[in-house]
Design a protein around this motif. Structure first.
Motif, PDB file in Angstrom:
ATOM      1  N   UNK A  74       0.832  -1.214   0.000  1.00  0.00           N
ATOM      2  CA  UNK A  74       0.000   0.000   0.000  1.00  0.00           C
ATOM      3  C   UNK A  74       0.863   1.259   0.000  1.00  0.00           C
ATOM      4  N   UNK A  75       1.929   1.243   0.787  1.00  0.00           N
ATOM      5  CA  UNK A  75       2.811   2.410   0.849  1.00  0.00           C
ATOM      6  C   UNK A  75       3.495   2.644  -0.486  1.00  0.00           C
ATOM      7  N   UNK A  76       3.878   1.560  -1.169  1.00  0.00           N
ATOM      8  CA  UNK A  76       4.487   1.699  -2.489  1.00  0.00           C
ATOM      9  C   UNK A  76       3.505   2.338  -3.469  1.00  0.00           C
ATOM     10  N   UNK A  77       2.276   1.859  -3.501  1.00  0.00           N
ATOM     11  CA  UNK A  77       1.273   2.419  -4.409  1.00  0.00           C
ATOM     12  C   UNK A  77       1.012   3.882  -4.096  1.00  0.00           C
ATOM     13  N   UNK A  78       1.005   4.215  -2.836  1.00  0.00           N
ATOM     14  CA  UNK A  78       0.800   5.606  -2.434  1.00  0.00           C
ATOM     15  C   UNK A  78       1.930   6.492  -2.953  1.00  0.00           C
ATOM     16  N   UNK A  79       3.162   6.039  -2.811  1.00  0.00           N
ATOM     17  CA  UNK A  79       4.305   6.802  -3.315  1.00  0.00           C
ATOM     18  C   UNK A  79       4.251   6.934  -4.837  1.00  0.00           C
ATOM     19  N   UNK A  80       3.840   5.871  -5.515  1.00  0.00           N
ATOM     20  CA  UNK A  80       3.752   5.914  -6.975  1.00  0.00           C
ATOM     21  C   UNK A  80       2.715   6.928  -7.437  1.00  0.00           C
ATOM     22  N   UNK A  81       1.583   6.979  -6.757  1.00  0.00           N
ATOM     23  CA  UNK A  81       0.555   7.969  -7.103  1.00  0.00           C
ATOM     24  C   UNK A  81       1.050   9.383  -6.837  1.00  0.00           C
ATOM     25  N   UNK A  82       1.754   9.561  -5.734  1.00  0.00           N
ATOM     26  CA  UNK A  82       2.305  10.876  -5.418  1.00  0.00           C
ATOM     27  C   UNK A  82       3.345  11.322  -6.445  1.00  0.00           C
ATOM     28  N   UNK A  83       3.991  10.349  -7.095  1.00  0.00           N
ATOM     29  CA  UNK A  83       4.984  10.658  -8.125  1.00  0.00           C
ATOM     30  C   UNK A  83       4.337  10.923  -9.482  1.00  0.00           C
ATOM     31  N   UNK A  84       3.013  10.855  -9.547  1.00  0.00           N
ATOM     32  CA  UNK A  84       2.305  11.154 -10.787  1.00  0.00           C
ATOM     33  C   UNK A  84       2.044   9.953 -11.671  1.00  0.00           C
ATOM     34  N   UNK A  85       2.279   8.744 -11.159  1.00  0.00           N
ATOM     35  CA  UNK A  85       2.038   7.548 -11.945  1.00  0.00           C
ATOM     36  C   UNK A  85       0.601   7.062 -11.762  1.00  0.00           C
ATOM     37  N   UNK A  86       0.070   6.453 -12.808  1.00  0.00           N
ATOM     38  CA  UNK A  86      -1.235   5.820 -12.725  1.00  0.00           C
ATOM     39  C   UNK A  86      -1.032   4.399 -12.202  1.00  0.00           C
ATOM     40  N   UNK A  87      -1.761   4.055 -11.159  1.00  0.00           N
ATOM     41  CA  UNK A  87      -1.558   2.789 -10.457  1.00  0.00           C
ATOM     42  C   UNK A  87      -2.815   1.933 -10.568  1.00  0.00           C
TER      43      UNK A  87
END
Length: 371
Positions: free
Chosen positions: A310-323
């Motif tokens: 979950x933390x990884x997905x959160x960081x990816x979204x914050x980086x502007x990636x579509x998850x």
């Protein structure tokens, strides 16, 4: 000084100079988290086979805790340290408590068969053994991997970057390799595997089965990449790659020079079970984002491991990636998963054994990966 080393949980404090080496076949460790995402468990390694494992094949599994078996927390902890001491001294395990702790649990989704290859040189007395990993569901595809890699020295563990999946093929990597075969027609252009450990099995399978131009196999650990280069050469000599350019290199996600030279280069970036190290999770997200072409996609296979996914997905979204997260992405993997939930509760923990598929893109995702 504390040593925390991925693959089957072990924390060792204040290692003395007399502990010169740990056999890679006898002892591997991995930091794992329970359902709260905080507690660490401890489990020694042993060879792999099938789901419940007590045989002589080198491979993978996870998860022994104090709740497994009749002995209490104190007895289990004592047994684990006894096991560590015996392994380091190359002794046999004798007590029932040690034997209980030493049994490694869930091992494989049974997606690949494993056949040991006889050496062609009768005079070869090295410890190296070669095995053929052949897909069960796509038997026309196989890769040659090196098995016994000899002793893993303590100073290498202490001084190396994330000394991860030595020596075995772990479930998430196994599942990712199978998925690559299943979806081989989606691969194109340049492909990169991050954190592939000693085998980079999924990346090798892409190079063997897909119509791509380039495959880069990478890990942050030099010892891992030395082995992967040997695998690449052996499979190339066996004619596995055709005209595809396959290479291996050390790539640290937190090293600017490792990433900048390949920025925007890859159509697909993939990794398996690389999300649990807190200090590198953000670096992994940034590396994926930078390595991908504008229309590229990342495939990330990883179990929940408490809060780590979950933390990884959160960081990816914050980086502007579509998850996008997928639980049902392959019929064979799901069948084994459901069977283990019904029949293997004593050895199978969905939280640490079942890899979910996370897809990352720089724009909206048009392709469904569910079945």
């Amino acid at each position: 000084m504390t040593w925390r080393y991925r693959r089957d949980n072990l924390t060792v404090g204040k290692l003395t100079p007399s502990l010169r080496f740990i056999s890679a076949h006898n002892f591997e460790v991995k930091m794992e988290r329970d359902s709260t995402g905080t507690a660490e468990k401890i489990e020694p390694a042993s060879p792999l086979r099938k789901h419940i494992n007590e045989d002589t094949c080198a491979a993978d599994s996870h998860n022994v805790s104090s709740r497994d078996g009749p002995c209490g927390t104190t007895d289990v902890a004592k047994a684990r340290w006894t096991l560590l001491r015996q392994v380091l001294r190359q002794k046999q395990m004798e007590s029932p408590e040690v034997k209980q702790v030493s049994v490694r649990r869930f091992a494989t989704f049974d997606l690949f068969s494993r056949k040991r290859l006889l050496t062609q040189d009768p005079g070869d007395t090295s410890d190296e053994q070669w095995v053929e990993y052949r897909s069960v569901y796509f038997p026309e595809y196989s890769a040659l991997l090196r098995d016994n890699l000899g002793p893993l020295r303590v100073n290498e563990v202490l001084n190396s970057f994330d000394n991860t999946g030595n020596v075995c093929v772990w479930p998430s990597e196994e599942v990712m390799a199978h998925y690559c075969l299943q979806k081989r027609h989606m691969f194109k252009g340049a492909v990169c595997e991050l954190g592939g450990g000693m085998t980079c099995l999924a990346g090798l399978m892409v190079a063997i089965c897909a119509d791509v131009k380039e495959v880069l196999l990478s890990d942050g650990n030099e010892k891992s990449i030395q082995n992967v280069r040997g695998l690449v050469e052996r499979n190339r000599q066996a004619g596995k790659f055709g005209s595809i350019h396959v290479s291996a290199r050390v790539m640290r996600w937190d090293c600017e020079s490792d990433i900048s030279g390949l920025e925007g280069h890859f159509d697909i970036v993939m990794c398996a079970d690389c999300l649990f190290l807190d200090q590198y999770r953000g670096c992994l997200v940034d590396a994926i984002r930078r390595l991908l072409q504008p229309n590229g996609m990342a495939l990330v296979f990883a179990p929940l491991r408490g809060e780590t996914l979950r933390l990884f997905c959160q960081l990816a979204q914050q980086a502007g990636l579509y998850v996008s997260q997928h639980q049902q992405y392959d019929a064979q993997v799901m069948d084994v998963h459901l069977k283990m939930l019904r029949e293997g509760k004593e050895v199978y923990d969905e939280n640490i054994h079942y890899p979910l598929l996370i897809t990352l893109t720089k724009g909206p995702q048009p392709v469904s990966h569910t079945q």
